[in-house]
Motif scaffolding. Structure first.
Motif, short mmCIF file in Angstrom:
data_model
loop_
_atom_site.label_atom_id
_atom_site.label_comp_id
_atom_site.label_asym_id
_atom_site.label_seq_id
_atom_site.Cartn_x
_atom_site.Cartn_y
_atom_site.Cartn_z
N THR A 27 -6.17 -5.66 0.38
CA THR A 27 -5.04 -4.91 0.91
C THR A 27 -4.04 -4.56 -0.19
OG1 THR A 27 -3.90 -6.98 1.48
CG2 THR A 27 -5.29 -5.99 3.18
N ALA A 28 -4.53 -4.36 -1.39
CA ALA A 28 -3.67 -4.11 -2.54
C ALA A 28 -2.71 -2.95 -2.30
CB ALA A 28 -4.53 -3.82 -3.77
N ASP A 29 -1.45 -3.16 -2.68
CA ASP A 29 -0.41 -2.12 -2.64
C ASP A 29 -0.05 -1.64 -1.24
OD1 ASP A 29 -0.11 -2.25 -5.35
OD2 ASP A 29 -1.42 -0.55 -5.77
N ARG A 30 -0.36 -2.42 -0.22
CA ARG A 30 0.02 -2.06 1.15
C ARG A 30 -0.07 -3.31 2.01
NH1 ARG A 30 -4.61 -1.88 4.09
NH2 ARG A 30 -6.48 -2.02 2.82
N GLN A 31 0.50 -3.25 3.17
CA GLN A 31 0.37 -4.36 4.11
C GLN A 31 -0.91 -4.20 4.91
OE1 GLN A 31 4.12 -4.34 6.29
NE2 GLN A 31 4.82 -6.05 5.05
N ALA A 32 -1.49 -5.31 5.30
CA ALA A 32 -2.74 -5.28 6.05
C ALA A 32 -2.53 -4.62 7.40
CB ALA A 32 -3.27 -6.69 6.23
N GLU A 63 1.75 -9.32 1.27
CA GLU A 63 2.68 -9.38 0.14
C GLU A 63 2.23 -8.40 -0.95
OE1 GLU A 63 4.30 -11.01 -3.62
OE2 GLU A 63 2.20 -10.94 -3.06
N LEU A 64 3.15 -7.60 -1.45
CA LEU A 64 2.78 -6.48 -2.30
C LEU A 64 2.93 -6.73 -3.80
CD1 LEU A 64 4.37 -3.56 -0.23
CD2 LEU A 64 2.09 -4.56 -0.04
#
Length: 241
Positions: A27-32, A63-64
């Motif tokens: 979920t990199a760079d965004r919320q799931a 967490e981003l």
């Protein structure tokens, strides 16, 4: 009814760190999304981790900054699960048949950070290559005997990689069919309907190329819905430099 437990033999903290790293990278760079959180929660249930660790995994998915991922990687430095994570990362990065220089660099930097040496990294890379082209049922790819059939069991042993531990940790190596069973089973045990959520799991993998292209399912790829490695590379870049 037989239930499937994953990551058996590892400590609660190790299992939480491995699943947290997976969730964070996927979920990199965004919320799931809500669906991704359902996948992740079901995996936590299948791994039978504590509520404390489950909360940490969910936090990592939302967490981003990469701080949660860094905490997970620091724990995995001292766990055999680091080899499983590196293998799944390689499979994820190769899934679209476009394993570019930047992606290779990010995977290698993560491997170095975890303390995986060059020989071990080469063997894990060789494993993903051979597993992808080896035409055997996905269930067979989850067994330690599969490493022997590829001629890698003794090589890995000599390099300090425990074959049994590697295969126990590699949730992604058996592909989405086994993963779908694990996750839908976990959802059923939680009193939810798993069939609607996982009914099209195989199709999702086929459409995204995760099985068609690389022939080796990746847990990170499943959690991310096949979104690819580009955003992940940015997240890894932030915490590794």
């Amino acid at each position: 009814m037989e239930t499937t437990t994953v990551l058996e033999g590892y400590s609660d903290q190790e299992k939480g760190a491995y699943l947290g790293a997976m969730a964070s990278i996927a979920t990199a760079d965004r919320q799931a999304s809500n669906e991704e959180l359902e996948y992740i929660t079901a995996l936590c249930d299948a791994a039978d981790i504590s509520e404390t660790q489950k909360e940490a995994v969910i936090k990592a998915a939302n967490e981003l900054s990469g701080e949660e991922l860094k905490k997970c990687l620091d724990i995995l430095k001292n766990s055999d699960l680091k080899y499983s994570l590196v293998t799944d990362l390689i499979a994820f990065a190769k899934a679209d048949n476009n394993y570019g220089i930047e992606e290779q660099q990010r995977v290698k930097e993560t491997s170095d950070y975890l303390g995986v040496d060059q020989n071990q990294f080469s063997l894990l890379n060789e494993f993903t290559e051979k597993a992808a082209t080896n035409d055997v049922p996905v269930e067979e790819k989850a067994k330690p005997s599969f490493l022997s059939s590829l001629g890698l069991s003794e090589k890995m042993k000599s390099a300090g990689i425990n074959a049994n531990s590697l295969m126990k940790g590699l949730l992604g190596v058996a592909g989405p069919l086994i993963l779908g069973g694990i996750l839908s089973g976990a959802l059923r045990r939680r009193g939810r309907r798993g069939s609607s959520m996982f009914g099209n799991l195989g199709g999702m993998f086929g459409n995204s190329g995760l099985l068609r292209g690389a022939g080796l399912g990746s847990l990170i790829g499943m959690l991310s819905g096949g979104r690819g490695f580009r955003n992940t590379g940015g997240l890894l870049g932030r915490i590794l430099h």
